[in-house]
Design an enzyme around this catalytic site. Sequence first.
Site, PDB file in Angstrom:
ATOM      1  N   GLY A   8       0.848  -1.201   0.000  1.00 47.77           N
ATOM      2  CA  GLY A   8       0.000   0.000   0.000  1.00 47.77           C
ATOM      3  C   GLY A   8       0.875   1.239   0.000  1.00 47.77           C
ATOM      4  O   GLY A   8       0.547   2.256   0.623  1.00 47.77           O
ATOM      5  N   GLY A  11      -0.028   5.252  -1.219  1.00 53.53           N
ATOM      6  CA  GLY A  11      -1.029   6.079  -0.545  1.00 53.53           C
ATOM      7  C   GLY A  11      -0.419   7.208   0.261  1.00 53.53           C
ATOM      8  O   GLY A  11       0.783   7.507   0.145  1.00 53.53           O
ATOM      9  N   GLN A  12      -1.253   7.824   1.093  1.00 54.60           N
ATOM     10  CA  GLN A  12      -0.813   9.021   1.830  1.00 54.60           C
ATOM     11  C   GLN A  12       0.388   8.742   2.725  1.00 54.60           C
ATOM     12  O   GLN A  12       1.363   9.488   2.727  1.00 54.60           O
ATOM     13  CB  GLN A  12      -1.977   9.575   2.676  1.00 54.60           C
ATOM     14  CG  GLN A  12      -1.672  10.969   3.214  1.00 54.60           C
ATOM     15  CD  GLN A  12      -2.571  11.395   4.353  1.00 54.60           C
ATOM     16  OE1 GLN A  12      -3.516  10.698   4.722  1.00 54.60           O
ATOM     17  NE2 GLN A  12      -2.272  12.538   4.926  1.00 54.60           N
ATOM     18  N   ASP A  34       1.973  -1.859  -4.404  1.00 58.82           N
ATOM     19  CA  ASP A  34       0.616  -1.313  -4.301  1.00 58.82           C
ATOM     20  C   ASP A  34      -0.253  -2.013  -5.331  1.00 58.82           C
ATOM     21  O   ASP A  34       0.264  -2.516  -6.333  1.00 58.82           O
ATOM     22  CB  ASP A  34       0.632   0.200  -4.566  1.00 58.82           C
ATOM     23  CG  ASP A  34      -0.592   0.904  -3.992  1.00 58.82           C
ATOM     24  OD1 ASP A  34      -0.472   1.512  -2.913  1.00 58.82           O
ATOM     25  OD2 ASP A  34      -1.681   0.829  -4.620  1.00 58.82           O
ATOM     26  N   ILE A  35      -1.552  -1.995  -5.099  1.00 55.74           N
ATOM     27  CA  ILE A  35      -2.452  -2.581  -6.105  1.00 55.74           C
ATOM     28  C   ILE A  35      -2.463  -1.725  -7.367  1.00 55.74           C
ATOM     29  O   ILE A  35      -2.740  -2.214  -8.455  1.00 55.74           O
ATOM     30  CB  ILE A  35      -3.871  -2.776  -5.528  1.00 55.74           C
ATOM     31  CG1 ILE A  35      -4.663  -3.743  -6.393  1.00 55.74           C
ATOM     32  CG2 ILE A  35      -4.591  -1.445  -5.353  1.00 55.74           C
ATOM     33  CD1 ILE A  35      -5.915  -4.281  -5.734  1.00 55.74           C
ATOM     34  N   ASP A  52      -1.412  -7.188  -5.033  1.00 55.91           N
ATOM     35  CA  ASP A  52      -2.687  -7.131  -4.315  1.00 55.91           C
ATOM     36  C   ASP A  52      -2.497  -7.909  -3.018  1.00 55.91           C
ATOM     37  O   ASP A  52      -2.191  -9.111  -3.062  1.00 55.91           O
ATOM     38  CB  ASP A  52      -3.774  -7.779  -5.196  1.00 55.91           C
ATOM     39  CG  ASP A  52      -5.142  -7.767  -4.517  1.00 55.91           C
ATOM     40  OD1 ASP A  52      -5.239  -7.411  -3.325  1.00 55.91           O
ATOM     41  OD2 ASP A  52      -6.122  -8.139  -5.209  1.00 55.91           O
ATOM     42  N   TYR A 142     -15.033   0.910   9.400  1.00 55.81           N
ATOM     43  CA  TYR A 142     -13.580   1.109   9.481  1.00 55.81           C
ATOM     44  C   TYR A 142     -13.098   0.886  10.913  1.00 55.81           C
ATOM     45  O   TYR A 142     -12.145   0.128  11.166  1.00 55.81           O
ATOM     46  CB  TYR A 142     -13.275   2.537   9.014  1.00 55.81           C
ATOM     47  CG  TYR A 142     -11.830   2.962   9.111  1.00 55.81           C
ATOM     48  CD1 TYR A 142     -10.855   2.368   8.319  1.00 55.81           C
ATOM     49  CD2 TYR A 142     -11.453   4.001   9.968  1.00 55.81           C
ATOM     50  CE1 TYR A 142      -9.529   2.787   8.395  1.00 55.81           C
ATOM     51  CE2 TYR A 142     -10.137   4.425  10.034  1.00 55.81           C
ATOM     52  CZ  TYR A 142      -9.174   3.816   9.254  1.00 55.81           C
ATOM     53  OH  TYR A 142      -7.875   4.232   9.324  1.00 55.81           O
TER      54      TYR A 142
HETATM   55  P1  NAD Z   1      -4.377   5.473   1.522  1.00 57.25           P
HETATM   56  O1  NAD Z   1      -5.782   5.155   1.148  1.00 57.25           O
HETATM   57  O2  NAD Z   1      -3.845   6.808   1.176  1.00 57.25           O
HETATM   58  O3  NAD Z   1      -3.395   4.382   0.911  1.00 57.25           O
HETATM   59  C1  NAD Z   1      -3.679   3.020   0.898  1.00 57.25           C
HETATM   60  C2  NAD Z   1      -2.961   2.410  -0.289  1.00 57.25           C
HETATM   61  O4  NAD Z   1      -3.295   1.016  -0.309  1.00 57.25           O
HETATM   62  C3  NAD Z   1      -3.387   3.013  -1.632  1.00 57.25           C
HETATM   63  O5  NAD Z   1      -2.259   3.407  -2.389  1.00 57.25           O
HETATM   64  C4  NAD Z   1      -4.115   1.851  -2.312  1.00 57.25           C
HETATM   65  O6  NAD Z   1      -3.961   1.835  -3.725  1.00 57.25           O
HETATM   66  C5  NAD Z   1      -3.480   0.648  -1.664  1.00 57.25           C
HETATM   67  N1  NAD Z   1      -4.336  -0.541  -1.737  1.00 57.25           N
HETATM   68  C6  NAD Z   1      -5.689  -0.600  -1.705  1.00 57.25           C
HETATM   69  N2  NAD Z   1      -6.083  -1.878  -1.844  1.00 57.25           N
HETATM   70  C7  NAD Z   1      -4.970  -2.637  -1.952  1.00 57.25           C
HETATM   71  C8  NAD Z   1      -4.740  -4.016  -2.125  1.00 57.25           C
HETATM   72  N3  NAD Z   1      -5.756  -4.894  -2.229  1.00 57.25           N
HETATM   73  N4  NAD Z   1      -3.463  -4.440  -2.180  1.00 57.25           N
HETATM   74  C9  NAD Z   1      -2.432  -3.561  -2.112  1.00 57.25           C
HETATM   75  N5  NAD Z   1      -2.590  -2.244  -1.977  1.00 57.25           N
HETATM   76  C10 NAD Z   1      -3.846  -1.776  -1.895  1.00 57.25           C
HETATM   77  O7  NAD Z   1      -4.248   5.192   3.091  1.00 57.25           O
HETATM   78  P2  NAD Z   1      -3.195   5.833   4.097  1.00 57.25           P
HETATM   79  O8  NAD Z   1      -3.747   7.099   4.588  1.00 57.25           O
HETATM   80  O9  NAD Z   1      -1.848   5.791   3.518  1.00 57.25           O
HETATM   81  O10 NAD Z   1      -3.333   4.801   5.304  1.00 57.25           O
HETATM   82  C11 NAD Z   1      -2.484   3.677   5.445  1.00 57.25           C
HETATM   83  C12 NAD Z   1      -2.899   2.928   6.688  1.00 57.25           C
HETATM   84  O11 NAD Z   1      -2.862   3.806   7.826  1.00 57.25           O
HETATM   85  C13 NAD Z   1      -4.316   2.362   6.646  1.00 57.25           C
HETATM   86  O12 NAD Z   1      -4.346   1.142   7.333  1.00 57.25           O
HETATM   87  C14 NAD Z   1      -5.118   3.377   7.410  1.00 57.25           C
HETATM   88  O13 NAD Z   1      -6.242   2.817   7.996  1.00 57.25           O
HETATM   89  C15 NAD Z   1      -4.123   3.816   8.462  1.00 57.25           C
HETATM   90  N6  NAD Z   1      -4.444   5.135   8.998  1.00 57.25           N
HETATM   91  C16 NAD Z   1      -4.330   6.247   8.233  1.00 57.25           C
HETATM   92  C17 NAD Z   1      -4.654   7.490   8.766  1.00 57.25           C
HETATM   93  C18 NAD Z   1      -4.545   8.753   7.962  1.00 57.25           C
HETATM   94  O14 NAD Z   1      -4.943   9.822   8.449  1.00 57.25           O
HETATM   95  N7  NAD Z   1      -4.028   8.716   6.747  1.00 57.25           N
HETATM   96  C19 NAD Z   1      -5.093   7.582  10.098  1.00 57.25           C
HETATM   97  C20 NAD Z   1      -5.241   6.419  10.841  1.00 57.25           C
HETATM   98  C21 NAD Z   1      -4.875   5.197  10.293  1.00 57.25           C
HETATM   99  N1  SER Z   2      -7.652   9.717   8.965  1.00 57.14           N
HETATM  100  C1  SER Z   2      -8.346   8.492   9.113  1.00 57.14           C
HETATM  101  C2  SER Z   2      -9.721   8.603   8.561  1.00 57.14           C
HETATM  102  O1  SER Z   2     -10.252   9.692   8.603  1.00 57.14           O
HETATM  103  C3  SER Z   2      -8.406   8.092  10.561  1.00 57.14           C
HETATM  104  O2  SER Z   2      -8.146   6.752  10.654  1.00 57.14           O
HETATM  105  O3  SER Z   2     -10.253   7.617   8.132  1.00 57.14           O
END
Ligand code: NAD
Ligand code: SER
Length: 311
Positions: A8, A11-12, A34-35, A52, A142
Site C-alpha cells: 500500500g 497512498g498518503q 501497491d495494487i 494485491d 472502518y
Molecule cells: P491510503 O488510502 O492513502 O493508501 C492506501 C494504499 O493502499 C493506496 O495506495 C491503495 O492503492 C493501496 N491498496 C488498496 N487496496 C490494496 C490491495 N488490495 N493491495 C495492495 N494495496 C492496496 O491510506 P493511508 O492514509 O496511507 O493509510 C495507510 C494505513 O494507515 C491504513 O491502514 C489506514 O487505515 C491507516 N491510517 C491512516 C490514517 C490517515 O490519516 N491517513 C489515520 C489512521 C490510520
Molecule cells: N484519517 C483516518 C480517517 O479519517 C483516521 O483513521 O479515516
Amino acid sequence: MSKILVIGSSGQIGIDLVLELRRIHGQENVIATDIKEHCPPLIKNGPFYQLDILDKEKVLNLVQEENISEVYLLAALLSAIAEQKPHAAWKLNMDGLFNILELAKDGLLKKIFWPSSIAVFGSNSPKTNTPQHTIMEPSTIYGISKLAGERWCEYYHEKYGVDVRSIRYPGLISYKSKPGGGTTDYAIEIFEKSINKEPFSCFLSKDTVLPMMYMDDAIRATIEIMEAPPEKIKIRSSYNVAGISFTPEQIAKGIEDENGPLIISYNPDFRQEIANSWPDSIDDNHAQNDWNWNANFDLNKIIFEMLKGMS
Ligand code: NAD
Ligand code: SER
C-alpha cells in the site's frame, strides 16, 4: 541481506514512509508495492511491484524471492470510503492483515507493522484525553475492522509469538500524496484551496475537534516503535499516539494568518457523524513511557510546513 516490504506504498502514508525507510536502510532494501499499477514518481528511486495484498500466493512468492523480513502493511479502505463499501472494506482490512500475520506465524517474517486508528473509539469512549484502555464501541465499519485487527494482532503475538507492532494514528496531515478517503481529509484539502485561492466547502462543522498529527511525526512514531527493543513493546494490540487537536475554524484561522483570507463555508455531510463518534484528544502516556514517544509538531509548525511544501 533481508529486506523491508511496504504494502500500500502509493497512498498518503506509504510515499513518506518508503522515502524515510530507504533513507535509513538503502534504496534497494525497501520494496514498495501497491495494487495500483504505476509507481508514483516520488518513490521511483527504488524497487516497486504491483501487488494485491489479497493475492496470498503472490505475497508469499514475493516475500520468499526478495528475502523479506519486515512488512509495513498500509493497504486498507479508510473511514469515509469504507462506509460506502462496507463489505469490501471488511475484506481488505481483515483478510489483508491475516495474510501477513499468517506469514509471520509460519516463520517467514520477523516483524510486522500494521496501523490502527483513533476510529477504534466510539461515542461511549471518554472524549477528552481518551485513554489507552477504555470503552471501545466503534460505530463505523472502518473502526470495527481496526478494533478487530487489534485483537487479532494481540492474539497472534500471545499465541504464536508474532512480533507485530501497531499505533493508532490520528488524522494525518501531509502534502506528498493525496489522502485516501478519510474523515480527517478536510484538513489537507483546506491547504489546497488556500493556495489556489479557491472557496473551500468544509464537510465538517466549524467546531468539530479531532486529534491530528503531522506526517513527519507519524513516520517517526512508526519507525521508533519498529526499532524499539521487543521488551519495550508492552502493548501488542495498538498504542495511542497523540499529536495535536483542532477544529476546522482553528486551522482556517491559522492558514489565513499565514496565507491571507480564505472563503470557507461549512456544509457537514455523512462524515460529520463519523467525526462526532471519535475522540477530541488522545492520552498517549503508554507510548511515552514504553518507547519514549513524543510529538514535535504543533498547529503553527504544521501550517508553516504544509504551505511551504505545497507551494
Ligand atoms: P491510503 O488510502 O492513502 O493508501 C492506501 C494504499 O493502499 C493506496 O495506495 C491503495 O492503492 C493501496 N491498496 C488498496 N487496496 C490494496 C490491495 N488490495 N493491495 C495492495 N494495496 C492496496 O491510506 P493511508 O492514509 O496511507 O493509510 C495507510 C494505513 O494507515 C491504513 O491502514 C489506514 O487505515 C491507516 N491510517 C491512516 C490514517 C490517515 O490519516 N491517513 C489515520 C489512521 C490510520
Ligand atoms: N484519517 C483516518 C480517517 O479519517 C483516521 O483513521 O479515516
